[in-house]
Write a protein that holds these residues in place. Structure first.
Motif, PDB file in Angstrom:
ATOM      1  N   VAL A   1       0.874  -1.167   0.000  1.00  0.00           N
ATOM      2  CA  VAL A   1       0.000   0.000   0.000  1.00  0.00           C
ATOM      3  C   VAL A   1       0.914   1.220   0.000  1.00  0.00           C
ATOM      4  N   HIS A   2       0.593   2.175  -0.869  1.00  0.00           N
ATOM      5  CA  HIS A   2       1.419   3.366  -1.021  1.00  0.00           C
ATOM      6  C   HIS A   2       0.553   4.595  -0.808  1.00  0.00           C
ATOM      7  N   TYR A   3       0.997   5.502   0.074  1.00  0.00           N
ATOM      8  CA  TYR A   3       0.284   6.752   0.298  1.00  0.00           C
ATOM      9  C   TYR A   3       1.291   7.842   0.644  1.00  0.00           C
ATOM     10  N   LYS A   4       1.329   8.892  -0.171  1.00  0.00           N
ATOM     11  CA  LYS A   4       2.201  10.055   0.035  1.00  0.00           C
ATOM     12  C   LYS A   4       3.643   9.654   0.347  1.00  0.00           C
ATOM     13  N   ASN A   5       4.239   8.912  -0.545  1.00  0.00           N
ATOM     14  CA  ASN A   5       5.640   8.474  -0.426  1.00  0.00           C
ATOM     15  C   ASN A   5       5.933   7.646   0.819  1.00  0.00           C
ATOM     16  N   TYR A  18       5.130   3.645   2.509  1.00  0.00           N
ATOM     17  CA  TYR A  18       4.770   2.308   2.052  1.00  0.00           C
ATOM     18  C   TYR A  18       4.475   1.401   3.243  1.00  0.00           C
ATOM     19  N   TRP A  19       3.506   0.497   3.049  1.00  0.00           N
ATOM     20  CA  TRP A  19       3.121  -0.471   4.076  1.00  0.00           C
ATOM     21  C   TRP A  19       2.903  -1.832   3.418  1.00  0.00           C
ATOM     22  N   HIS A  20       3.122  -2.917   4.168  1.00  0.00           N
ATOM     23  CA  HIS A  20       2.556  -4.202   3.777  1.00  0.00           C
ATOM     24  C   HIS A  20       1.046  -4.021   3.891  1.00  0.00           C
ATOM     25  N   ASP A  21       0.275  -4.694   3.072  1.00  0.00           N
ATOM     26  CA  ASP A  21      -1.180  -4.532   3.171  1.00  0.00           C
ATOM     27  C   ASP A  21      -1.685  -4.952   4.547  1.00  0.00           C
ATOM     28  N   THR A  22      -1.001  -5.900   5.186  1.00  0.00           N
ATOM     29  CA  THR A  22      -1.411  -6.351   6.522  1.00  0.00           C
ATOM     30  C   THR A  22      -0.982  -5.371   7.620  1.00  0.00           C
ATOM     31  N   CYS A  23      -0.059  -4.485   7.326  1.00  0.00           N
ATOM     32  CA  CYS A  23       0.410  -3.495   8.310  1.00  0.00           C
ATOM     33  C   CYS A  23      -0.344  -2.165   8.198  1.00  0.00           C
ATOM     34  N   PHE A  24      -1.088  -1.999   7.124  1.00  0.00           N
ATOM     35  CA  PHE A  24      -1.808  -0.742   6.905  1.00  0.00           C
ATOM     36  C   PHE A  24      -3.107  -0.785   7.702  1.00  0.00           C
ATOM     37  N   THR A  84     -11.735   2.925   3.066  1.00  0.00           N
ATOM     38  CA  THR A  84     -11.418   4.347   3.003  1.00  0.00           C
ATOM     39  C   THR A  84     -10.796   4.735   4.340  1.00  0.00           C
ATOM     40  N   PHE A  85      -9.952   5.739   4.319  1.00  0.00           N
ATOM     41  CA  PHE A  85      -9.253   6.163   5.522  1.00  0.00           C
ATOM     42  C   PHE A  85      -9.014   7.659   5.486  1.00  0.00           C
ATOM     43  N   VAL A  86      -8.583   8.191   6.609  1.00  0.00           N
ATOM     44  CA  VAL A  86      -8.267   9.608   6.723  1.00  0.00           C
ATOM     45  C   VAL A  86      -6.868   9.720   7.306  1.00  0.00           C
ATOM     46  N   ALA A  87      -6.063  10.582   6.729  1.00  0.00           N
ATOM     47  CA  ALA A  87      -4.739  10.866   7.275  1.00  0.00           C
ATOM     48  C   ALA A  87      -4.849  12.132   8.109  1.00  0.00           C
ATOM     49  N   ASP A 104      -2.720  14.310  11.289  1.00  0.00           N
ATOM     50  CA  ASP A 104      -1.547  14.460  12.149  1.00  0.00           C
ATOM     51  C   ASP A 104      -0.557  13.321  11.931  1.00  0.00           C
ATOM     52  N   ASN A 105      -0.313  12.985  10.675  1.00  0.00           N
ATOM     53  CA  ASN A 105       0.633  11.949  10.285  1.00  0.00           C
ATOM     54  C   ASN A 105       0.216  10.546  10.740  1.00  0.00           C
ATOM     55  N   LYS A 106      -1.070  10.375  11.074  1.00  0.00           N
ATOM     56  CA  LYS A 106      -1.604   9.071  11.452  1.00  0.00           C
ATOM     57  C   LYS A 106      -2.665   8.675  10.432  1.00  0.00           C
ATOM     58  N   ILE A 107      -2.811   7.376  10.243  1.00  0.00           N
ATOM     59  CA  ILE A 107      -3.850   6.845   9.371  1.00  0.00           C
ATOM     60  C   ILE A 107      -4.980   6.356  10.272  1.00  0.00           C
ATOM     61  N   LEU A 108      -6.201   6.845  10.032  1.00  0.00           N
ATOM     62  CA  LEU A 108      -7.353   6.490  10.859  1.00  0.00           C
ATOM     63  C   LEU A 108      -8.507   6.010   9.983  1.00  0.00           C
ATOM     64  N   CYS A 109      -9.290   5.061  10.517  1.00  0.00           N
ATOM     65  CA  CYS A 109     -10.508   4.657   9.818  1.00  0.00           C
ATOM     66  C   CYS A 109     -11.552   5.761  10.003  1.00  0.00           C
ATOM     67  N   ASN A 110     -12.594   5.722   9.225  1.00  0.00           N
ATOM     68  CA  ASN A 110     -13.625   6.768   9.305  1.00  0.00           C
ATOM     69  C   ASN A 110     -14.294   6.794  10.675  1.00  0.00           C
ATOM     70  N   LYS A 111     -14.512   5.623  11.276  1.00  0.00           N
ATOM     71  CA  LYS A 111     -15.174   5.552  12.573  1.00  0.00           C
ATOM     72  C   LYS A 111     -14.338   6.246  13.653  1.00  0.00           C
TER      73      LYS A 111
END
Length: 194
Positions: free
Chosen positions: A54-58, A60-66, A79-82, A84-91
């Motif tokens: 998985v690639h987002y803004k330069n 990279y993650w394993h799909d299992t680590c994302f 879908t997700f939200v970035a 403060d430099n964190k990746i969060l689910c919508n909930k």
């Protein structure tokens, strides 16, 4: 004469083997993992040629680590939200952005019944009388500094009482001199004294 089909790094013959083409060069899977693979920002291990990436803004993650930084739910196909430099689910994003209840400090999310007073929010069941601790909810209340009182407790604690019958006075008394007896004062709740 046939052209050689070798790994760019180790020079092993790639004929009939799996390989990856990277930057115009062919490499065996072993060399790809060693020299070319991106590093997962979560586990810090290389993302091998056989792994989903998985690639987002330069980054990279394993799909299992994302995963969501809060609830750790996998986000590889979500879908997700970035933020403060964190990746969060919508909930979890909704929870983070929601106002916090002053009573229990938990988020107030869509659908929760709540009480708002001067920019402060409580869950309906967390908005309680400072004296008797009964739920005020959406009922009438009296603010006193940082405290809130139900009608009963406010009357008992703060209302002025008649010195003769000890009943609470509904309105603050208006003191006025008696016209008939100069020098005497009487309490009245009347707006216009005779």
């Amino acid at each position: 004469m046939a052209e050689k089909f070798d790994c760019h790094y180790c020079r092993d013959n790639l004929q009939g083997k799996k390989y990856v083409q990277k930057d115009g060069h062919h490499c065996c899977l072993k060399c790809f993992d060693k020299f070319c693979a991106n590093t997962c920002v979560e586990c810090r291990k290389p993302i091998g040629a056989d792994s989903k990436e998985v690639h987002y803004k330069n980054r990279y993650w394993h799909d299992t680590c994302f995963r969501c930084a809060k609830c750790l739910r996998s986000l590889a196909n979500e879908t997700f939200v970035a933020k403060d430099n964190k990746i969060l689910c919508n909930k979890c994003t909704t929870r983070e952005d929601s106002p916090k209840c002053k009573g229990c400090f938990k988020p107030i999310v869509a659908g929760d019944q709540n009480v708002e007073y001067k920019g402060t929010v409580w869950h309906k069941d967390c908005f309680t009388c400072s004296n008797c601790k009964q739920v005020i909810g959406t009922g009438s209340f009296f603010p006193k500094g940082e405290d809130f009182y139900c009608v009963t407790c406010h009357e008992a604690k703060f209302a002025k009482h008649c010195v003769k019958c000890n009943k609470g006075l509904v309105k603050a008394p208006v003191w006025w001199p008696m016209k008939d007896n100069p020098g005497t004062t009487t309490a009245s709740t009347a707006k216009n004294a005779p």
